[in-house]
Scaffold this active site. Sequence first.
Site, PDB file in Angstrom:
ATOM      1  N   LEU A  96     -11.843 -10.560  -7.966  1.00 33.70           N
ATOM      2  CA  LEU A  96     -12.812  -9.934  -7.063  1.00 33.70           C
ATOM      3  C   LEU A  96     -13.988 -10.882  -6.904  1.00 33.70           C
ATOM      4  O   LEU A  96     -14.444 -11.474  -7.890  1.00 33.70           O
ATOM      5  CB  LEU A  96     -13.308  -8.601  -7.620  1.00 33.70           C
ATOM      6  CG  LEU A  96     -12.454  -7.348  -7.400  1.00 33.70           C
ATOM      7  CD1 LEU A  96     -13.108  -6.155  -8.070  1.00 33.70           C
ATOM      8  CD2 LEU A  96     -12.247  -7.070  -5.921  1.00 33.70           C
ATOM      9  N   ASP A  97     -14.489 -11.021  -5.668  1.00 38.26           N
ATOM     10  CA  ASP A  97     -15.683 -11.836  -5.452  1.00 38.26           C
ATOM     11  C   ASP A  97     -16.846 -11.282  -6.268  1.00 38.26           C
ATOM     12  O   ASP A  97     -16.892 -10.077  -6.551  1.00 38.26           O
ATOM     13  CB  ASP A  97     -16.068 -11.843  -3.969  1.00 38.26           C
ATOM     14  CG  ASP A  97     -15.063 -12.593  -3.110  1.00 38.26           C
ATOM     15  OD1 ASP A  97     -14.377 -13.485  -3.642  1.00 38.26           O
ATOM     16  OD2 ASP A  97     -14.981 -12.285  -1.900  1.00 38.26           O
ATOM     17  N   PRO A  98     -17.811 -12.130  -6.642  1.00 37.89           N
ATOM     18  CA  PRO A  98     -18.959 -11.640  -7.423  1.00 37.89           C
ATOM     19  C   PRO A  98     -19.674 -10.446  -6.789  1.00 37.89           C
ATOM     20  O   PRO A  98     -20.107  -9.530  -7.495  1.00 37.89           O
ATOM     21  CB  PRO A  98     -19.871 -12.864  -7.499  1.00 37.89           C
ATOM     22  CG  PRO A  98     -18.935 -14.026  -7.425  1.00 37.89           C
ATOM     23  CD  PRO A  98     -17.847 -13.600  -6.480  1.00 37.89           C
TER      24      PRO A  98
END
Length: 300
Positions: free
Chosen positions: A46-48
């Site tokens: 998951l992206d930050p």
Amino acid sequence: MARTKKGRAVSGWLVVDKPAGITSTAVVNKVKWAFQAQKAGHAGTLDPAATGVLAVALGEATKTVPYITDALKCYRFMVRLGAATTTDDAEGTVIATSDNRPATDAIAAALAAFRGDIMQVPPQFSAVKVDGERAYDLAREGEAMDLAARPLWVDSLVLIARPDADHVELEMVCGKGGYVRSIARDLGQALGCLGHVLWLRREWSGPFTAAGGVSLDDIDRLARSEDIDALLKPLELGLADLPELVATPEGAARLKNGNPGMVLASGIEWGDQAWASYQGRAVAVGIYKSGELHPSRVFN
């Protein structure tokens, strides 16, 4: 002389409800530390800035990661209309704007082109490799790349809400390798209004749900205590999409040694992939052939 593994031989899945502002790698490192685990990994980055399900595998459960990575996943996200960014989300710099705001019916109709088998170009800021380097590293250096389109199965893509003219909330169920940011970018281009992701949440991934996820606060509170193992889900959940076969006692012993073992088959065809259990525990994953499972992965 063999090196002794550091940490505990703990196995299972921890479903984390990841908050925004932390990388997936940092979450895995925190979980590994909290459990004092020998081995840890996750099933799908998951992206930050994204939130939601981050399934972390410990110990023997890491052998089931590919089956969760390949499973369908559900994303809820908000698209900001009228602007394109360098990263295709709100973290990037705006590079183009548009005053056009399509009608809600037009948006809903445009979604049909993004369902089924589609080809998708990853964002410039993504983890795909270009000549051995990550695209996001090259993008940070200002290099524009011509990234190749990749196939993606989109099981569903529906409009959830249109809170105002500038925003539309969508939900997508897709297979492995999907970029929600690319969907927002390409939808904005198709509608002639531009767009990027404002926020993103992964609601579920295979058998794991955000509603059943653990917070980082809970992990910190129970870290390195006797109670933390109660948070773990069995590694067998990582095999939920495969048929289960019960091994005979002799078959289980052979499978544990990496050899074909006899299983009690029902409703499975020759050549199908399956997993074998014995006394409720996973023994191996492999291919079913003539009453036996031929293992490709064995669980200790």
